[in-house]
Scaffold this active site. Structure first.
Site, PDB file in Angstrom:
ATOM      1  N   HIS A 135       1.843   8.252   7.513  1.00  0.00           N
ATOM      2  CA  HIS A 135       1.270   7.250   6.431  1.00  0.00           C
ATOM      3  C   HIS A 135       0.112   7.520   6.884  1.00  0.00           C
ATOM      4  O   HIS A 135      -0.511   7.493   7.506  1.00  0.00           O
ATOM      5  CB  HIS A 135       1.749   5.996   5.962  1.00  0.00           C
ATOM      6  CG  HIS A 135       1.421   6.057   4.388  1.00  0.00           C
ATOM      7  ND1 HIS A 135       1.101   4.432   3.927  1.00  0.00           N
ATOM      8  CD2 HIS A 135       1.374   6.349   3.610  1.00  0.00           C
ATOM      9  CE1 HIS A 135       0.592   4.694   2.769  1.00  0.00           C
ATOM     10  NE2 HIS A 135       1.173   6.248   2.359  1.00  0.00           N
ATOM     11  N   ASP A 136      -1.113   7.244   5.256  1.00  0.00           N
ATOM     12  CA  ASP A 136      -2.005   7.436   5.660  1.00  0.00           C
ATOM     13  C   ASP A 136      -2.969   8.304   6.307  1.00  0.00           C
ATOM     14  O   ASP A 136      -3.675   8.283   7.037  1.00  0.00           O
ATOM     15  CB  ASP A 136      -2.681   6.000   6.021  1.00  0.00           C
ATOM     16  CG  ASP A 136      -2.146   5.008   4.938  1.00  0.00           C
ATOM     17  OD1 ASP A 136      -2.199   4.908   4.050  1.00  0.00           O
ATOM     18  OD2 ASP A 136      -1.510   4.770   5.924  1.00  0.00           O
ATOM     19  N   GLY A 164      -1.512  -8.968   9.892  1.00  0.00           N
ATOM     20  CA  GLY A 164      -1.783  -8.725   9.647  1.00  0.00           C
ATOM     21  C   GLY A 164      -2.980  -7.347  10.682  1.00  0.00           C
ATOM     22  O   GLY A 164      -3.221  -7.624  11.203  1.00  0.00           O
ATOM     23  N   HIS A 177      -4.162   1.195  12.121  1.00  0.00           N
ATOM     24  CA  HIS A 177      -4.789   2.458  12.196  1.00  0.00           C
ATOM     25  C   HIS A 177      -6.457   2.856  12.262  1.00  0.00           C
ATOM     26  O   HIS A 177      -6.842   3.687  12.450  1.00  0.00           O
ATOM     27  CB  HIS A 177      -5.467   1.930  10.318  1.00  0.00           C
ATOM     28  CG  HIS A 177      -3.542   3.133   9.654  1.00  0.00           C
ATOM     29  ND1 HIS A 177      -2.410   3.063  10.033  1.00  0.00           N
ATOM     30  CD2 HIS A 177      -4.119   3.038   8.287  1.00  0.00           C
ATOM     31  CE1 HIS A 177      -1.795   3.121   9.124  1.00  0.00           C
ATOM     32  NE2 HIS A 177      -2.339   3.320   7.883  1.00  0.00           N
ATOM     33  N   ASP A 207       3.504   2.955   9.815  1.00  0.00           N
ATOM     34  CA  ASP A 207       2.136   2.630   9.254  1.00  0.00           C
ATOM     35  C   ASP A 207       1.847   1.637   9.243  1.00  0.00           C
ATOM     36  O   ASP A 207       1.314   0.429   8.186  1.00  0.00           O
ATOM     37  CB  ASP A 207       2.820   2.793   7.642  1.00  0.00           C
ATOM     38  CG  ASP A 207       1.919   2.521   6.670  1.00  0.00           C
ATOM     39  OD1 ASP A 207       0.302   2.649   6.177  1.00  0.00           O
ATOM     40  OD2 ASP A 207       2.495   1.440   5.455  1.00  0.00           O
ATOM     41  N   PHE A 258       0.123  -1.419   0.341  1.00  0.00           N
ATOM     42  CA  PHE A 258      -0.263   0.087   0.167  1.00  0.00           C
ATOM     43  C   PHE A 258       1.227   1.026   0.366  1.00  0.00           C
ATOM     44  O   PHE A 258       0.375   1.892   0.764  1.00  0.00           O
ATOM     45  CB  PHE A 258      -0.959  -0.185   1.249  1.00  0.00           C
ATOM     46  CG  PHE A 258      -1.460  -1.453   1.133  1.00  0.00           C
ATOM     47  CD1 PHE A 258      -2.707  -1.001   0.645  1.00  0.00           C
ATOM     48  CD2 PHE A 258      -1.724  -2.077   2.002  1.00  0.00           C
ATOM     49  CE1 PHE A 258      -3.141  -3.073   0.918  1.00  0.00           C
ATOM     50  CE2 PHE A 258      -2.011  -3.532   2.226  1.00  0.00           C
ATOM     51  CZ  PHE A 258      -3.051  -3.466   1.402  1.00  0.00           C
ATOM     52  N   GLY A 291       5.331  -1.133  10.580  1.00  0.00           N
ATOM     53  CA  GLY A 291       3.960  -2.047   9.874  1.00  0.00           C
ATOM     54  C   GLY A 291       5.242  -2.458   7.979  1.00  0.00           C
ATOM     55  O   GLY A 291       4.839  -1.332   7.093  1.00  0.00           O
ATOM     56  N   ASP A 340       6.779  -5.891  12.190  1.00  0.00           N
ATOM     57  CA  ASP A 340       5.226  -6.549  11.952  1.00  0.00           C
ATOM     58  C   ASP A 340       5.038  -7.435  12.869  1.00  0.00           C
ATOM     59  O   ASP A 340       6.136  -8.237  12.780  1.00  0.00           O
ATOM     60  CB  ASP A 340       4.964  -6.197  10.204  1.00  0.00           C
ATOM     61  CG  ASP A 340       3.819  -5.945   9.944  1.00  0.00           C
ATOM     62  OD1 ASP A 340       2.964  -6.941  10.642  1.00  0.00           O
ATOM     63  OD2 ASP A 340       3.270  -5.249   9.027  1.00  0.00           O
TER      64      ASP A 340
HETATM   65  N1  SAH Z   1       3.811  -0.395   4.806  1.00  0.00           N
HETATM   66  C1  SAH Z   1       3.569  -1.345   4.481  1.00  0.00           C
HETATM   67  C2  SAH Z   1       2.181  -1.525   4.838  1.00  0.00           C
HETATM   68  C3  SAH Z   1       1.697  -1.809   6.541  1.00  0.00           C
HETATM   69  S1  SAH Z   1       0.035  -2.573   6.662  1.00  0.00           S
HETATM   70  C4  SAH Z   1       3.447  -1.018   2.615  1.00  0.00           C
HETATM   71  O1  SAH Z   1       4.512   0.065   2.362  1.00  0.00           O
HETATM   72  O2  SAH Z   1       2.598  -1.450   2.178  1.00  0.00           O
HETATM   73  C5  SAH Z   1       0.290  -1.782   7.680  1.00  0.00           C
HETATM   74  C6  SAH Z   1       0.227  -3.410   8.487  1.00  0.00           C
HETATM   75  O3  SAH Z   1       0.923  -3.507  10.319  1.00  0.00           O
HETATM   76  C7  SAH Z   1       0.280  -4.995   8.723  1.00  0.00           C
HETATM   77  O4  SAH Z   1       1.235  -5.185   8.687  1.00  0.00           O
HETATM   78  C8  SAH Z   1       0.212  -5.223  10.240  1.00  0.00           C
HETATM   79  O5  SAH Z   1       0.215  -6.443  10.617  1.00  0.00           O
HETATM   80  C9  SAH Z   1       0.532  -4.411  10.740  1.00  0.00           C
HETATM   81  N2  SAH Z   1       0.131  -4.657  12.389  1.00  0.00           N
HETATM   82  C10 SAH Z   1      -0.541  -4.016  12.722  1.00  0.00           C
HETATM   83  N3  SAH Z   1      -0.583  -3.842  13.793  1.00  0.00           N
HETATM   84  C11 SAH Z   1       0.616  -4.337  14.483  1.00  0.00           C
HETATM   85  C12 SAH Z   1       0.841  -3.930  15.232  1.00  0.00           C
HETATM   86  N4  SAH Z   1       0.331  -4.144  17.239  1.00  0.00           N
HETATM   87  N5  SAH Z   1       2.824  -4.757  15.778  1.00  0.00           N
HETATM   88  C13 SAH Z   1       3.329  -5.252  14.394  1.00  0.00           C
HETATM   89  N6  SAH Z   1       2.338  -5.459  13.820  1.00  0.00           N
HETATM   90  C14 SAH Z   1       1.334  -4.664  13.275  1.00  0.00           C
HETATM   91 MG    MG Z   2      -0.310   2.919   4.766  1.00  0.00          MG
END
Ligand code: SAH
Ligand code: MG
Length: 205
Positions: A164-165, A70, A139, A136, A15, A41, A66
């Site tokens: 991000h976002d 997900g 969310h 990131d 993303f 993330g 991460d």
């Molecule tokens: N930066 C990525 C997108 C990240 S999507 C890109 O460029 O495509 C958000 C990610 O945050 C997901 O993979 C999810 O597993 C992770 N995530 C969500 N909550 C989390 C947490 N509490 N600890 C670690 N990772 C987390």
């Molecule tokens: Mg993002």
């Protein structure tokens, strides 16, 4: 940015629109030599490649965190679910094998260290000053605030914070990253650049 690496980043699952990826690369390339870039993330490593390209030219290093299970919106039945990222053995999301392939194909395993764990847990034992923090991860309001709280204290004086976002208008997307931005602006960061939904801030206090 290295052309081969840019093409791999653009083709990678994830993303991160190309323009925002280019801004990530620019910010990473400005990190002082020997500096540490931390991404919260990872998903399949798309944004990681932009950071890695910048880190390589700067002589910096990337750590990307991460749990690879997900976010809420990546789960089955949700808007951003990708069934090809499910582990057939358990039915749970597992992006880690995909990340490993992304890093291997792009030949950036020398610049990137993947940390597998919960952001708030890793942030608790972390102690190295961070030159660039990229938020990131999850969310939801609770998760976005928890990530900020777990990591922001590790940003070095004069260091960068990228979020991000960020969507100030609720019609464009969720508000949690925007609320984190407002909090950072109130807590010692100044905004330096806006690229799409990516905000780049600098620690001034
Ligand atoms: N930066 C990525 C997108 C990240 S999507 C890109 O460029 O495509 C958000 C990610 O945050 C997901 O993979 C999810 O597993 C992770 N995530 C969500 N909550 C989390 C947490 N509490 N600890 C670690 N990772 C987390
Ligand atoms: Mg993002």
């Amino acid at each position: 940015m290295d052309t081969a690496l840019r093409e791999l980043a653009e083709a990678a699952t994830g993303f991160m629109p190309p323009e925002e990826g280019a801004a990530l690369h620019r910010a990473a390339a400005r990190v002082p030599a020997g500096g540490l870039i931390c991404e919260v993330g990872t998903y399949c490593g798309k944004s990681t490649l932009y950071l890695a390209a910048g880190a390589r030219s700067a002589g910096a290093t990337v750590v990307t965190v991460d749990h690879h299970r997900g976010s809420e919106e990546n789960q089955p039945g949700w808007e951003y679910h990708d069934s090809s990222l499910v582990d057939p053995r358990t039915g749970r999301m597992d992006t880690l094998p995909h990340l490993r392939r992304t890093l291997e194909d792009a030949r950036v395993e020398d610049v990137v260290t993947a940390v597998v764990g919960r952001s708030e847990q890793v942030g608790r034992w972390w102690s190295t000053p961070i030159a660039l923090l990229f938020l990131d991860g999850g969310h939801t309001e609770v998760q976005a605030q928890a990530d900020y709280e777990a990591w922001v204290g590790h940003v070095a004086p004069g260091g960068a914070l990228l979020i991000h976002d960020v969507f100030p208008d609720p019609a464009d997307g969720g508000q949690a990253p925007y609320h984190v931005l407002l909090r950072a602006l109130d807590e010692g960061f100044r905004e330096e650049a806006v690229t799409g939904s990516l905000r780049a801030l600098r620690r001034v206090l």
